[in-house]
Enzyme design. Structure first.
Site, PDB file in Angstrom:
ATOM      1  N   GLY A  11      13.592   6.612  20.974  1.00  0.00           N
ATOM      2  CA  GLY A  11      13.421   7.652  20.329  1.00  0.00           C
ATOM      3  C   GLY A  11      12.989   7.706  19.149  1.00  0.00           C
ATOM      4  O   GLY A  11      12.330   6.621  18.730  1.00  0.00           O
ATOM      5  N   ARG A  12      12.445   8.445  18.108  1.00  0.00           N
ATOM      6  CA  ARG A  12      11.862   9.194  17.256  1.00  0.00           C
ATOM      7  C   ARG A  12      12.777   7.325  16.430  1.00  0.00           C
ATOM      8  O   ARG A  12      11.987   6.827  15.370  1.00  0.00           O
ATOM      9  CB  ARG A  12      12.329   9.863  16.108  1.00  0.00           C
ATOM     10  N   MET A  13      13.938   7.866  16.186  1.00  0.00           N
ATOM     11  CA  MET A  13      14.737   6.856  14.842  1.00  0.00           C
ATOM     12  C   MET A  13      14.661   5.725  15.255  1.00  0.00           C
ATOM     13  O   MET A  13      15.135   4.769  14.736  1.00  0.00           O
ATOM     14  CB  MET A  13      16.296   7.638  14.792  1.00  0.00           C
ATOM     15  N   GLY A  98      25.182   6.200  13.757  1.00  0.00           N
ATOM     16  CA  GLY A  98      24.603   7.513  12.540  1.00  0.00           C
ATOM     17  C   GLY A  98      24.255   8.632  13.028  1.00  0.00           C
ATOM     18  O   GLY A  98      24.296   9.814  12.529  1.00  0.00           O
ATOM     19  N   ALA A 122      28.945   6.550   9.554  1.00  0.00           N
ATOM     20  CA  ALA A 122      28.208   8.032   7.703  1.00  0.00           C
ATOM     21  C   ALA A 122      27.309   8.573   8.618  1.00  0.00           C
ATOM     22  O   ALA A 122      26.586   7.993   9.371  1.00  0.00           O
ATOM     23  CB  ALA A 122      27.378   6.807   7.212  1.00  0.00           C
ATOM     24  N   HIS A 156      16.038  20.311   8.149  1.00  0.00           N
ATOM     25  CA  HIS A 156      15.475  19.358   8.878  1.00  0.00           C
ATOM     26  C   HIS A 156      14.367  20.001  10.200  1.00  0.00           C
ATOM     27  O   HIS A 156      13.943  21.317   9.892  1.00  0.00           O
ATOM     28  CB  HIS A 156      16.784  18.953   9.866  1.00  0.00           C
ATOM     29  N   LYS A 160      15.973  18.891  15.906  1.00  0.00           N
ATOM     30  CA  LYS A 160      18.101  18.557  15.659  1.00  0.00           C
ATOM     31  C   LYS A 160      18.733  19.949  15.485  1.00  0.00           C
ATOM     32  O   LYS A 160      18.754  20.532  15.915  1.00  0.00           O
ATOM     33  CB  LYS A 160      17.716  18.600  13.939  1.00  0.00           C
ATOM     34  N   GLY A 166      24.772  16.752   9.784  1.00  0.00           N
ATOM     35  CA  GLY A 166      26.320  15.876   9.310  1.00  0.00           C
ATOM     36  C   GLY A 166      26.204  15.718   7.488  1.00  0.00           C
ATOM     37  O   GLY A 166      27.269  15.335   7.149  1.00  0.00           O
TER      38      GLY A 166
END
EC number: 1.17.1.8
Length: 269
Positions: A11-13, A98, A122, A156, A160, A166
């Site tokens: 994925g992107r992240m 995350g 977090a 965003h 998303k 969050g």
């Protein structure tokens, strides 16, 4: 050297995290996990991330790389994250989480692992965002209940899936706690039609989803005659990825427990 594996590596992240690990001299890439049955099983992680061949291949089975990593980084979906948390508990691994959008029941399930797994959980791994949280706490304590209306806005990218973010919720929680309020009671997430005047203790939230916005958050403290705005804008996912890798290095040497980025950055107390 902290050996790191990445969940959702296609994925992107995930691709950004591969890049961040490669840039960190104190971290190494131990593996990457894709969805079960994915056509990307066996793909080189460096080629997926666009950083050149690394000789580390994607797998859909975490157990296959259990001996190759110390810390798992997970920015995926709640049920996937909880399954990976159980895996880490069983195999003696640490985890950096995350993932956002967890329900109250899912948060309780996650918290149940605090005695079994070293975890950093977090909603935002950015150093800048976590410094912003400290600024918000300071501002809220200083302003107190002196007639300041509090509004949280966030924006965003169009992909998303959860709202508010969050990070926005965490900002609201920090402000509410500093004012001895309960966000579950005072948070307002929708204003439509004849909703009446604003309540004195309301903490309002507004959400934008558009284009390729990486992440923007603003908390406004507004009263008669002045307005204070504390804003953080991210222009690249790399800021989150670098923070996550920093958290992975930190948690690798910690005992079981639930930590957050305030712990990682030494901002508590």
């Amino acid at each position: 050297m902290t050996r790191i594996a990445i969940v959702g590596v296609a994925g992107r992240m995930g691709r950004t995290l591969v890049n961040a690990v490669q840039q960190d001299p104190e971290a190494s890439l131990g593996g990457g996990i894709v969805e079960p049955g994915s056509s990307l099983v066996g793909a080189d992680l460096g080629e997926l991330a666009g950083v050149g061949r690394l000789g580390v291949n994607a797998t859909d089975d975490p157990a296959a790389i259990a001996d190759a990593f110390d810390v798992l980084i997970d920015f995926t979906a709640p049920r996937v994250t909880l399954a990976n948390l159980a895996f880490c508990a069983e195999h003696g691994k640490a985890i950096v989480i995350g993932t956002t959008g967890l329900s109250d029941d899912e948060l309780a399930e996650l918290d149940g692992y605090r005695e079994r797994v070293p975890m950093v959980f977090a909603p935002n791994m950015s150093v800048g965002v976590n410094l912003t949280l400290k600024l918000l706490e300071t501002a809220a304590r200083a302003l107190g209940d002196e007639g300041y209306d509090i509004e949280v806005s966030e924006a965003h990218h169009r992909h998303k899936v959860d709202a508010p973010s969050g990070t926005a919720l965490k900002m609201g929680e920090v402000v509410a706690k500093a004012l001895s309020r309960d966000l579950k009671e005072d948070g307002v997430f929708e204003r439509v039609g004849q909703c009446g005047p604003r309540g004195d203790k309301e903490i309002g939230f507004a959400t934008v989803r558009a284009g390729d916005i990486v992440g923007e958050h603003t908390v406004m403290f507004a009263t008669e005659g002045e307005r204070i705005e504390i804003t953080h804008k991210a222009s690249s996912r790399m800021t989150f990825a670098k923070g996550a890798v920093r958290a992975a290095r930190w948690v690798a040497s910690r005992g079981n427990g639930r930590y957050d980025m305030q712990d990682v950055l030494g901002l508590k107390g």
